[in-house]
Every structure is written in structure tokens, then in C-alpha cells.
Design a protein around this motif. Structure first.
Motif, PDB file in Angstrom:
ATOM      1  N   UNK A 736       9.270  13.554 -10.325  1.00 27.96           N
ATOM      2  CA  UNK A 736       8.081  13.005 -10.977  1.00 27.96           C
ATOM      3  C   UNK A 736       7.383  14.131 -11.728  1.00 27.96           C
ATOM      4  N   UNK A 743      -1.623   4.794 -12.867  1.00 26.47           N
ATOM      5  CA  UNK A 743      -0.211   4.680 -12.478  1.00 26.47           C
ATOM      6  C   UNK A 743       0.566   3.734 -13.373  1.00 26.47           C
TER       7      UNK A 743
ATOM      8  N   UNK B 321       2.366  15.390  -9.152  1.00 22.09           N
ATOM      9  CA  UNK B 321       2.241  14.188  -8.340  1.00 22.09           C
ATOM     10  C   UNK B 321       0.834  13.651  -8.455  1.00 22.09           C
ATOM     11  N   UNK B 322       0.734  12.462  -8.991  1.00 26.39           N
ATOM     12  CA  UNK B 322      -0.587  11.876  -9.175  1.00 26.39           C
ATOM     13  C   UNK B 322      -1.221  11.538  -7.830  1.00 26.39           C
ATOM     14  N   UNK B 323      -0.393  11.147  -6.883  1.00 29.31           N
ATOM     15  CA  UNK B 323      -0.967  10.728  -5.609  1.00 29.31           C
ATOM     16  C   UNK B 323      -1.626  11.918  -4.918  1.00 29.31           C
ATOM     17  N   UNK B 324      -1.008  13.081  -5.024  1.00 28.43           N
ATOM     18  CA  UNK B 324      -1.632  14.268  -4.436  1.00 28.43           C
ATOM     19  C   UNK B 324      -2.863  14.682  -5.215  1.00 28.43           C
ATOM     20  N   UNK B 326      -4.845  12.835  -6.835  1.00 25.66           N
ATOM     21  CA  UNK B 326      -5.980  11.956  -6.632  1.00 25.66           C
ATOM     22  C   UNK B 326      -6.501  11.991  -5.203  1.00 25.66           C
ATOM     23  N   UNK B 328      -6.054  14.481  -2.823  1.00 22.37           N
ATOM     24  CA  UNK B 328      -6.473  15.780  -2.282  1.00 22.37           C
ATOM     25  C   UNK B 328      -6.973  16.686  -3.402  1.00 22.37           C
TER      26      UNK B 328
END
Lengths: 784, 524
Positions: A736, A743, B321-324, B326, B328
Motif C-alpha cells: 500500500x 479510503x 498506511x492510511x489506517x495508521x 489516521x 495513531x
């Protein structure tokens, strides 16, 4: 324009000329306002969103226009685009309809020469609204030729805001149709004008207008089939005249020659079946012309003998010609018809044979609500318009009826062709409304004149001129209109004139009993105005709410205000600034045009779906497991893979929802992809019930990679409204590199090869047996 | 004193080789010491309104500059090299280096004393070549009066035309207000700004890693004069200092590293130091900024600024990584930046923020009486090495920026630099588009810029608009000062275009009239 025409008519009392001059000025200003209306109703998208190019295809047109303005016309014709369809590339100059691009390019050049610093983008954004105004004016001209000024103005107003046309021509919708509808109506107008006047000048203009239409849109085949059909209709119904010949013959000869000049058409103008009808009718009209000529010089008895002779010989010749034609047509694989044209004749053709055409929503047959949505009250007014066209039936009105009937059929086949129906519906409704108003107002006038007569006799007033005048004027009006209509015919043939005048005289006498009771007329007038009001309200709503979204920016209203989802451009901007210029980006073909235009990166497939195999390759990669997909992409030199994912914010037209089409198209070429493998009991699902093939497909993995971490372990997909099937997994061949804020777009990079091989070198010897099946999978890769 | 000679046991770290500032002590003869006192202005806080108030000061200053440069010329011709041989001595020197952001601000307080026999008019400052290359701005002021009644008198600083010092050391000379007599002393405040002197190490970091940078300098102040007593204080953005070169006595106290005090250092002493510390402040660098300032005498000044922004810190490696990012935000992508603050003039209107694919929806504008603030976010967070381009445009009422001078000329009074806070601009191009018909443009800028003339065409122009192009490299927020463009303009030129339009339409109508009334048909 209409002023000199009026002046030419027979001397009328000065007061009435003044009145008509005044009427023409009013008509002119109404037309001007219609133009303003047509332009401004399409600006909702700019006001509500921004001045930006919309959707997908317009981005390509915009990019082509940019190229044209930067490099000039000759480079444009020779443009080989290497940023798309990698590694095949695409010859742009020879495969686009250049009308729109050249139009916008010319406008831009003119503005530049006046030192008006508008950007190419601005010009492109506003091309469609400007041409809608032109289309409204062309509608006025066309309807005026058919039924006079009143009907013309009404039809122009209706067209200026018909939702169907608005949907394709809002500011920013920089697509071929925006210009083509104007060209279509204008070509029809010139045809009718030639038919009414028999002037070669208009016939030449007609060919040029047809040429512009050919430049602009593939829909030109509609014209080149409709006009011959009308000519045939005229001949069959015994309406052949030299005007018809002048209207048709130059169009076929000049028009075909000009059409062949457009690179994308070229020899298709004489080689494909779509054009054969016109040539056939061209022969027929000559035969008929000859017959009429011979009839003129021979005595009736001799003519009969000659006719039997000719018919018997002619039948033989015709059979031979038809046989040759059939042989030629049958020798070509598609029987000379292109896929889209075939699907026009047989609505089920595409869904049966060409998934790539069927996969586009605008190629689907429309539903009933879409007629109401796109035409609204016009759908109810059209029958009335048809009736009005039959009284009296002229060459022009028969053409309009034929146009309507044909376009209704085509719109029933493909949603997109609703656009062709819209002008016909507007013309018909314009005629209907205008006639209705005519009847109602005449009744009211009649009543008022009667009333004033009654009052005057009551009061004993002595003004005899007054009480007669309104009625007289009404009559004069009618006469005037009739003479107007007849004028061209009188100019040419007295015979014709008599023919037409007879019904018009009859209609005049018939109009007398058409006077309605005054209460009924008032009420009906009120209802008609109400109907018009509904139409206006609906059109404005459609323009403001339904058709103005640019689709690259999404907005949603929630309790805490407006949310803007600008993820597409975020991703494209990221690609354009943070990847190498020559990197190849793979995505499903929907996003090809946007990627090349906004991110300026090379794509594998795009919205010009000319190579089914190539699209199937990408579809296969998306539906394959990670490793096989990596191999396909790597063989295509792809560096980044872009997927659109709506599961987090509930954006429904994402790649997971399009996935079955990828499977179908991929499976159509590479049979190892089988649609049933992705369906559980015929149902498409992504939850825990989904098939392992589905859950291991690249599309699933790229869409849901680490998605579960966003909502604390549930992985709830808001589009499919379910928890996803496979929650925790790792990517081994992809990495990624970017995910947008909501998203909606996720970009992955192919991991370099050496990373996989490292550490496996020892095993590779022992696992020689395992590498052989790998070569089997390699075989599946279409690029090996 | 230097580590080569070994008079002082300066640590000979391997890093030093790069800079390799090998000392040569030229003269150890007793120098006349002139004590300089330091003038320190918080330059970062120059706001536009303050700048406007200071406008007169600058005009005055520019005149002063002229006088001083003339003065300096005389003094130099009279004593070309003698000024360096003038026996100056620095009694005390204190240097404070602020490493909080990627723009390094240094304040040097000198007390200079003249021990020689002749009067000294210049004081020389020496910079190692690496620093001289990245020196964006240098200012000096003489401090007069005692603590309570301190007053600052700006002094002229310019690159000295002396031959380079040992190892290519570059000199800047400060022209004193009054020549320093024998035995006299003076306090000088010098502040200078260094750019691109923080070197990310490691060069590439992952998303979860903080950004560490290296700063190289000398523990001892490089000077052509002998320094009796000196200290250097380095302020780091946080307490996270990985390592720093110790040159005794050196101490670390929270975010401050203190070198010194060192006594009696000979001229051109050099002791390289290296500070390795964490700096997660945005390394926002505008690679190129093109500003178009278009004057319309119809009442508005339109400014269009084209930015090419880059995160110039440690390059990002691996995935994003967008999830990280956003979930953290404190750990993940700490060195990245999202927000930028643009300080615009007050009463700014029709502000837009877009790039070449359309409007960027993430911005907030706060307008006020004294200033306007535009908070912008690029389309995506900028991690190390990522780029973004965008355009900011706005209009300002003309009466705020355009004035008429006493001699009838009009002049534009506008801020020079980049309005984004704490941003370095590698190259700025200010294009002042004067209205059509204006003549004799002249420019007053308080620092050296490259000037060109162009012509641009817009809205129905025929002769074109004169454009004054001002280019400068290495621009820091301290360059956000007002500059003036003077030009002659006759108000009648404003009417040219409306008159042209009306006449075109007039002739069009006349032609139409003539056409209608003419009979040009062949057949009668």
C-alpha cells in the motif's frame, strides 16, 4: 432574420407591418432570453461545485483539446498517444470525432487573439452551455419552418431546459453530445429549409452542417438514415418534387465526400451498412426523378407502356444489385454493422455478445421513470403535437413525425439516445402548446370581440371599425401565417401551391367551429400554463440537483454540515506529483481517462474500449489471486494498481460492485476465469459466505486490506451492508503506497521481484517440482 | 586555536572532514577590539501591518543604505586591506542558534574594541563556505545606550570584497555608523538566517519513525579577530538529542546545548561540532514561487501565487498506511505536515485555492482588521520528499496598496516574500503587472534582487502591460518586507479599452445598417 421576409410579402396596411416588425423585435428578444436561459440553467454545476470538467469522457476530450491548443492541428491529426493502452498506444487523431475538440480549440484561439486570457479548461467547461443556446436557436428555426414562429419559440424554450439535454450539457460536461445535438438540429433545419425553398444554397449549407455533425458525434448515422427514410416516405406518399431532389441529392454526394474527410469515418462513409440506406434511396430518387421526367414528356398511354418495360427490366437489375450488396455485406464478419449499431437494431444483442458494451450503464435500455425524469410533461404533449402535425401534413411536418418515431424507438434501446429524442419531443410539444394557445386565445379574443360588439350596440356607440378589427386581425393573422408557409412553394411551383393552399383554405374554414366556450378556454389556458410551470420547476430541479454533480467531487449533507469527498483528485494529484513520469498505473478502465488527464500517468486501459482483450487482461488480473495478478501486471510493466473502494463511506459505484463485470469480461477471453467461482449459489457476496476464489481475488484484497482496523475489528462494509468475509490478511506482492482520506481510492505498488526470491534460493532447487505448476499458472498469463 | 594546531584539544570527529575547516592562524598580533553589541529582532514575526508601519523606516533605511555604501566605498578605497589589519578585538561574543524549525536563525552579540592606532569603519564577519552558501539573510544593528535605554541603529551589511579567508571563508562587512576610534568599543547585534543546513540522517525514514537531522557548525565562532570570551547556545526543538560533539566545557540543559565559555581564542579558530537531534517540524520548502501581482486601476489588485511545495526532510520510504496515519497521529507520520498557514493582508477578498485539476476544498479563511489568515491543506499530507503544487489567488482593494507619491508618480507598496509561515522559498519570482499605458517603472527593494522587464497581454490589450519581474533565490520569512514599484500613469489610459469596445460595436451597427439599406442583388 425574419424581418426582411415579412417585408417581402404582399403589401399590407402600415399598421400591421409595424405590428409585425414589433412582433419580430419581441421574437428576437425572446430568442435572446432563451439563449440566456439555456446557458444559465446549466451553470448550477459551476455555482454549486466549481468550474471543473465532469465525469470520465470529458476528461479525455479536455486532454485532447489541451494537446490541440499546445501543439497545433497537424500534430493533433498525427497524435499517437503512448500514455494509454500501454504497451499498444492509441492513435488519437484517427480515432476521435474531432468536432468538439476543434470547436473548443477554435474558440480558445479566437479568445487568445483578442488577448482574453481564458484557460483551455474554462473554455471547455463552458462550451456545452454555449452550444445549448445555439441548439435552442436551431430548434426555433426548425420548428418555425414546420409550424411558424409561435411554435418555434415554444419549442426553443422547451429545449432550452429539457432535462435530458441538460444531463449532457451542464457546464463542465465537455462531451461530444453537447455540440452534436446542436449540429443534429441544425442539419435537420437546413434539410427542411431546403425542402421548403428548393434552394441549392441551403442544400450546400446542409451538407456542411452534416459534415460538422459527422465531425462531432457517431450519432451522425442517425441523420444519414433518417433523411433517406423521409425521402422514401415522401416518394411513397406521392410527395416527390424537385425540391425533395435538391434537398437530398447534394446532401448524399457532398455529405458523403465531406464525411470521408473525417479520419475516424474515412472509407466507412461508403463501406459500412449504416450508410447503405442513403445510397439506395439516392438511386431510388433518381429513378423516380427519371420517371417523373419521362411522364412529363410522354403521353399517358405511352408512359404506361414505358413503365411496364422499365419495371420489368428494372426488377432484374435491382435483384442483381441487391444480390451483390447482400454478398458484400455478408462477406464482412459483423455483416457490416458495428456492435453498437447492431445493438440498436436488436436490443438484446449487446448483452448477449458484448459484455463490454452491456457493462456501461448508459447503454442499457431505459426504464419508464427515466422518460418522466428526462422529458417530464413533454411525454404527454408529444401525442398532441403529432396530431397538430397532421393538420395539415406537409413535407416538413411529416419529417418531424418521422424523426420523433425513430428517436422514440432508439431511446427505447439505449438510455443514451434519449438525448436524440429530446429535441423531437420538444418540437412536438412546442407545436402542441403553440396550437393549444392559439385555439384558446382565439376563442377568448372571439368572445371579447363579441362582447365589445354587444356593448357597443348597447351603448349605441358609433365606431364600426373597432368591433370588426379583432376578428379581422385574427383572420389576417391566419392568412398571413398561411401565406408565409406557402411563400416558398409559390416561388417554385404553382402546382404545389394549389395543393397546399387547398387544405389551408379548408383548415381556415374548419377553424371556425374550433372556437371554444370562453370559460373552458380560460380554464384550459390556466391548466396549460400550470403544465408549463410544472415543467419549469422540474427542469430547474433536475438541473440543480440531479445532473450537476461533477462525479469527481462528491458531497453529502449531514447534521453537521456539508461533507466534501474529494478523494479522486487527491489520488490523482498524489500520482502526478509523487510517482515517476513514466510509471504505468493499472486500474479498471473507468478511471483510465481521468488518470491520464489528471495524473498524467500511463494507463493500461481506458474508457475508449477499443481492445477487448486488453481490458480482459486487466479484468483477469483483478480477479486472479495475488501472485497470478502480480505476474500479469508485471508483464505489462505496471508499477501501481489503483482501486476504488467505497466501503468506508458508502460510495456505491466502486470496484467491488463492478467486479462481476471484470470477471465476465476477463472470462470472455481467458476461460480459466469462471463467473460461477465468484458467486455463492448465484449470489454475489463478500461476507463470510463468499467463495474462496472471491476472497482471494486481487480486487477483494486490495479493497479490504487493513480495512478491519478502521472500525475496531468488525470490518463493516457500508455499501454492501455486511461484515466482510476475510478480515485479517497480508499482501505479499503488493504494498500500500497511498490511500485517500476517505479510503475511496487506494493505490498499491507492485513489490519488486528480488524481494520474493531472496531467501528462497535454497528452496528453489528442492522445489523444482513446485515450480512446474507455477509455469502452468504462467501460461494462464495472456502475455506469455 | 584550532584542532589541527592542537592548542585546544578540540575533538577530531570524522564528520569534521567534510567541512574540513583547517585553520590557519594568520596573525596573532594584538587586535584592536571593538566591542559590538547585539541587536536582535524577532524577524519571524514581521507582519504585514507592522511592515506597512515600517514602510517609512525602510524608505529611510534605503537612503541610509546609499549613504553608508558610499561611505563604505570611501573607507575601503582608503584602507583596502587595512581594515582587516586594523587591530580590532572582540571582547565578548555570544551566539544563540535556534534550530527549532528548518530555517536556522542565529543571533550573534559582539562587543568590538579597537586596539589599533587608526580608526576602524568596518567590522568583518567570517562564515565557512558551506554556511555562506546557505546564508539567506544577514542583518546587523548597533546597540547604543545602556540596558534601560537601549536603542538599535540598523547597520549596513554586505559581502566584503576582501579576498576569501583561509579555506574559503567568506567575509561580510558591517559598516559602522561612526568610525571606531582607538580604544573605543561598540556593541553590535548580528542576526542571520541559514537555510537547508539541517541534513536528515537517516536520509530515509518509514512512516512510523521520527525525523532526525544533523546540524554542523563550529563550537568556536569563526572570526578574523581574536575573541576574548565567547559562548554558543544551541536550542533544539525538543529534548530528544541523539548526540552532540562535546567541546569542553559543553553542557546540555533540556533543549539547550551550551558551548563555552571559551577564553582567548585566536582569529580563525574553528572546532567542528555535530548535533544529531529530532526535528519533526514541517520542512516545508517552496521550490518555486511565481507571484503575479496585477494592478487594475479599476479598483483591485489581483495576486496569483503558483507554488511548488515539497517536504524537504527525510525522504519517506516504504508504504503509506492510511489506517495508521489516521488512528495513531502522534506516532505515525510525525514528520509529515498537513496544514499550512498563509498570512494575507487584511481586507483580502475573492480568495481561491486550487491546483491544475480544480479547487482544493480543504481551506479556511479568517479575515480580520489587521490581518487575514488562510489555513490550507494540500490535497494529501506531505511526507518526506512528497510534492504538491497549488495556486493561491486573492484580491486586495487598491487603496490599501497603491499610493501616489509627491512627484505625481504612483507606487505599489507590497510585501515581497512568501506569505506562508515558516517556509523557505528556493526561488521567488514576483511579477508586477502594471496597467496598460504606464511608463518608467522603477523599483525599490531593501535587498538585492534580479530585475527583468516583460510585457504581458490581457483583456483586449493592444500595446501590452509592462511587467516588472523581480527574482530572488533563497527567500525566508524575514524577506517579507514591503517593496515599492513606482510608475507613471495617465488616467486616460483606463478609458482606452471601453472606448475601443464601444467603437467596435458602433462600426458593427453602422455596417449592419449599411448592409440592410444596400441592394447588392445581381438581378433587379
Amino acid at each position: 432574420m425574419a424581418v426582411p421576409v415579412d417585408n417581402l410579402t404582399k403589401p399590407t396596411p402600415p399598421s400591421s407591418t409595424l405590428r409585425f416588425a414589433f412582433g419580430n423585435v419581441i421574437a428576437f428578444f425572446i430568442l435572446l432570453l432563451i439563449g440566456v436561459l439555456a446557458f444559465s440553467i446549466r451553470l448550477f454545476s459551476v455555482i454549486k461545485y466549481e468550474s471543473v470538467i465532469h465525469e470520465f469522457d470529458p476528461y479525455f476530450n479536455y486532454r485532447v483539446t489541451q494537446f490541440l491548443t499546445k501543439n497545433g492541428i497537424y500534430d493533433f491529426w498525427n497524435w499517437f498517444d503512448d500514455r494509454t493502452w500501454y504497451p499498444l498506444g492509441r492513435v488519437i487523431g484517427g480515432t476521435v470525432y474531432p468536432g468538439l475538440t476543434l470547436t473548443a480549440g477554435t474558440i480558445w484561439e479566437v479568445l487568445q487573439s483578442l488577448n482574453i486570457p481564458l484557460s483551455v479548461e474554462t473554455v471547455c467547461v463552458f462550451t456545452a452551455p454555449v452550444f445549448s443556446a445555439f441548439a435552442a436557436w436551431a430548434t426555433y428555426l426548425l420548428t418555425k419552418e414546420v409550424k411558424g414562429t409561435g411554435a418555434g419559440l415554444t419549442a426553443a424554450v422547451l429545449l432550452a431546459m429539457v432535462p435530458s439535454y441538460i444531463s449532457r450539457s451542464v457546464a463542465g460536461s465537455y462531451d461530444n453530445e453537447a455540440v452534436a445535438i446542436f449540429a443534429l438540429i441544425f442539419t435537420f433545419y437546413l434539410y427542411i429549409k431546403t425542402l421548403n425553398t428548393g434552394s441549392l444554397f441551403y442544400a450546400t449549407l446542409n451538407s456542411i452542417a452534416y459534415f460538422y455533425m459527422v465531425c462531432s458525434w457517431g450519432g451522425y448515422t442517425f441523420i444519414i438514415n433518417l433523411i433517406p427514410m423521409h425521402v422514401l416516405l415522401c416518394i411513397v406518399t406521392g410527395r416527390y418534387s424537385s425540391r425533395l431532389y435538391i434537398a437530398y441529392a447534394p446532401l448524399v454526394v457532398l455529405g458523403t465526400l465531406l464525411a470521408a474527410l473525417v479520419p475516424v469515418v474515412g472509407f466507412n462513409a461508403v463501406m459500412t451498412s449504416e450508410h447503405f440506406a442513403s445510397f439506395l434511396v439516392f438511386i431510388v430518387i433518381h429513378v423516380v426523378a427519371l420517371a417523373y421526367y419521362i411522364k412529363g414528356i410522354l403521353s399517358p398511354k405511352m408512359f404506361k407502356v414505358a413503365a411496364t418495360l422499365v419495371v420489368s427490366v428494372g426488377l432484374v437489375v435491382c435483384c442483381a444489385v441487391v444480390a451483390i450488396l447482400l454478398a458484400v455485406v455478408a462477406s464482412s464478419p459483423t455483416k457490416g454493422w458495428s456492435g453498437r449499431s447492431l445493438s440498436l437494431l436488436d436490443p438484446t444483442y449487446a448483452s448477449k455478445y458484448i459484455p463490454i458494451i452491456a457493462s456501461v450503464s448508459e447503454h442499457q435500455p431505459p426504464t419508464w421513470p427515466s422518460y418522466f425524469m428526462d422529458l417530464n410533461v413533454l411525454a404527454f404533449l408529444v401525442p398532441a403535437g403529432i396530431i397538430a402535425c397532421f393538420a395539415p401534413l406537409s413535407d416538413a411536418s411529416s419529417f418531424v413525425i418521422l424523426y420523433l418515431v425513430m428517436s422514440v424507438y432508439f431511446s427505447g434501446v439505449m438510455v443514451r439516445l434519449m438525448l436524440v429524442l429530446a429535441p423531437a419531443a420538444c418540437i412536438m410539444s412546442g407545436i402542441a402548446l403553440s396550437e393549444a394557445f392559439d385555439v384558446f386565445t382565439r376563442s377568448i379574443k372571439f368572445y371579447i370581440s363579441n362582447l365589445s360588439e354587444f356593448l357597443q350596440t348597447d351603448a349605441g356607440d358609433t365606431l364600426p371599425g373597432n368591433n370588426v378589427s379583432p376578428q379581422n386581425e385574427v383572420l389576417k393573422n391566419e392568412k398571413k401565417e398561411d401565406t408565409l408557409k406557402e411563400r416558398p412553394s409559390r416561388k417554385n411551383k404553382k402546382k404545389e401551391k394549389e395543393n397546399i393552399e387547398k387544405p389551408s383554405v379548408k383548415s381556415k374554414t374548419e377553424k371556425r367551429p374550433l372556437v371554444l366556450p370562453v370559460e373552458a378556454s380560460f380554464f384550459a389556458l390556466f391548466l396549460t400554463v400550470l403544465l408549463g410551470g410544472f415543467y419549469v420547476v422540474h427542469s430547474v430541479w433536475a438541473a440543480a440537483e440531479a445532473y450537476s454533480a461533477p462525479s469527481i467531487v462528491l458531497t453529502s449533507h449531514s447534521h453537521d454540515g456539508l461533507h466534501v469527498f474529494d478523494d479522486f483528485r487527491e489520488a490523482y494529484a498524489w500520482l502526478s506529483h509523487n510517482t515517476e513520469v513514466d510509471d504505468k498505473v493499472a486500474s479498471w478502465w473507468d478511471y483510465g481517462y481521468q488518470t491520464t488527464a489528471m495524473a498524467n500517468r500511463t494507463v493500461i486501459v481506458d474508457n475508449n474500449t477499443w481492445n477487448n482483450t486488453h481490458i480482459a487482461t486487466v479484468g483477469t488480473a483483478m480477479s486472479s489471486p495475488e501472485k497470478a495478478a502480480w505476474e500479469i501486471f508485471n508483464s505489462l510493466d505496471v508499477k501501481y494498481v489503483l482501486v476504488v473502494f467505497g466501503g468506508l463511506v458508502g460510495y456505491p459505484s466502486d470496484d467491488i460492485n463492478k467486479f462481476l463485470w471484470m470477471v465476465r469480461i476477463g472470462g470472455g477471453v481467458f476461460p480459466h476465469i469462471k463467473e460461477p467461482d465468484y458467486l455463492r449459489d448465484g449470489q454475489y457476496r463478500i461476507d463470510s459466505q463468499a467463495t474462496p476464489t472471491m476472497l482471494n481475488s486481487l480486487m477483494y484484497k486490495l479493497s479490504y486490506f487493513r480495512f478491519v482496523e478502521t472500525d475496531g475489528g468488525k470490518g463493516y462494509d457500508r455499501v454492501r451492508r455486511t461484515e466482510i468475509g476475510k478480515k485479517y490478511f497480508k499482501l505479499t506482492h503488493f504494498e500500500e503506497v497511498f490511500t485517500t482520506h476517505h479510503w475511496m481510492v487506494r493505490i498499491y505498488k507492485l513489490k519488486p521481484q528480488k524481494n520474493r526470491i531472496r531467501g528462497k534460493t535454497k528452496k528453489s532447487k528442492s522445489k523444482t517440482s513446485s515450480t512446474t505448476p507455477r509455469s502452468g499458472t504462467v501460461k494462464k498469463n495472456p502475455w506469455h | 586555536m584550532s584542532y589541527v594546531v592542537g592548542a585546544c584539544g578540540g575533538p577530531n570527529k570524522p564528520f569534521c572532514k567534510k567541512e574540513g575547516f583547517v585553520h590557519c592562524s594568520l596573525r596573532t598580533s594584538s587586535l584592536t577590539i571593538i566591542v559590538l553589541h547585539i541587536f536582535f529582532r524577532r524577524l519571524g514575526s514581521i507582519l504585514s501591518e507592522k511592515a506597512r508601519l515600517n514602510m517609512e523606516v525602510f524608505v529611510a533605511r534605503s537612503r541610509l543604505t546609499l549613504i553608508f555604501s558610499l561611505f563604505a566605498l570611501f573607507s575601503l578605497s582608503s584602507s583596502s586591506l587595512s581594515s582587516s589589519t586594523t587591530e580590532l578585538q572582540i571582547l565578548t561574543a555570544e551566539r544563540r542558534i535556534d534550530l527549532a524549525s528548518h530555517i536556522i536563525r542565529v543571533v550573534l552579540t559582539l562587543k568590538v574594541q579597537n586596539d589599533g592606532t587608526s580608526a576602524a569603519s568596518d567590522v568583518l564577519l567570517a562564515f565557512p563556505p558551506a554556511q555562506a552558501k546557505h546564508l539567506a539573510l544577514i542583518q546587523a544593528a548597533e546597540v547604543a545606550g545602556k540596558k534601560r535605554k537601549k536603542s538599535l541603529h540598523p547597520l549596513d551589511v554586505k559581502p566584503s570584497n576582501h579576498a576569501d579567508g583561509p579555506n574559503g571563508a567568506k567575509f561580510y562587512s558591517i559598516s559602522l555608523r561612526n568610525p571606531l576610534g582607538t580604544g573605543g568599543s561598540v556593541s553590535i547585534d548580528v542576526s542571520y538566517v541559514l537555510t537547508q543546513s539541517l541534513e536528515p540522517f537517516p536520509v530515509e525514514i518509514r512512516q512510523s519513525e521520527p525525523q532526525l537531522v544533523l546540524y554542523r557548525d563550529s563550537a568556536l565562532i569563526l572570526s578574523p579577530y581574536e575573541i576574548k570570551q565567547q559562548t554558543t547556545v544551541i536550542r533544539t526543538p525538543s529534548t530528544k538529542v541523539e548526540s552532540f560533539t562535546r567541546v569542553e566545557p559543553s553542557t546540555q540543559l533540556r533543549t539547550e546545548l551550551k558551548y563555552g565559555p571559551y577564553e582567548d581564542q585566536p582569529s580563525f579558530s574553528y572546532s567542528p561540532i555535530l548535533v544529531h537531534f529530532e526535528n519533526n517540524n514541517p520542512f516545508a520548502v517552496v521550490e518555486e514561487l511565481v507571484r503575479e501581482i496585477e494592478i487594475s486601476h479599476w479598483g483591485s489588485l489581483q495576486v496569483t501565487e503558483h507554488y511548488t511545495l515539497v517536504h524537504n526532510g527525510a525522504r519517506h520510504k516504504g508504504g503509506f498506511s492510511r489506517v495508521e496515519y489516521q488512528s495513531r497521529p502522534t506516532i505515525s507520520g510525525v514528520a509529515s505536515f498537513k496544514h499550512l498557514l498563509v498570512k494575507l493582508p487584511p481586507r483580502v477578498h475573492s480568495v481561491y485555492y486550487r491546483d491544475n485539476i480544480g479547487n482544493i476544498s480543504t481551506s479556511h479563511l479568517r479575515t480580520g482588521y489587521s490581518k487575514s489568515e488562510l489555513e490550507i491543506e494540500p490535497r494529501y499530507p506531505l511526507l518526506g520528499g512528497w510534492k504538491a503544487t497549488f495556486v493561491i489567488g486573492y484580491g486586495i482593494p487598491l487603496e490599501d496598496v497603491l499610493f501616489e507619491s509627491d512627484d505625481g508618480k504612483r507606487y505599489l507598496n507590497f510585501s515581497f516574500g512568501c506569505p506562508i509561515a515558516e517556509t523557505l522559498v528556493n526561488k521567488i519570482t514576483n511579477k508586477v503587472v502594471l496597467p496598460e499605458g504606464s511608463k518608467n517603472p522603477s523599483v525599490v527593494v531593501p535587498f538585492s534582487v534580479e530585475r527583468r522587464a516583460e510585457t504581458s497581454y490581457s483583456y483586449l490589450d493592444i500595446v501590452g502591460r509592462p511587467v516588472v519581474v523581480l527574482e530572488k533565490e533563497n527567500v525566508v520569512p524575514e524577506h517579507n518586507v514591503l517593496f515599492q514599484v513606482y510608475y507613471d500613469f495617465h488616467p486616460m489610459s483606463m478609458l482606452a479599452e471601453p472606448l475601443m469596445l464601444t467603437s467596435v460595436f458602433f462600426f458593427l451597427f453602422v455596417a449592419a445598417l449599411a448592409y440592410i439599406h444596400m441592394d447588392i442583388s445581381i438581378r433587379k
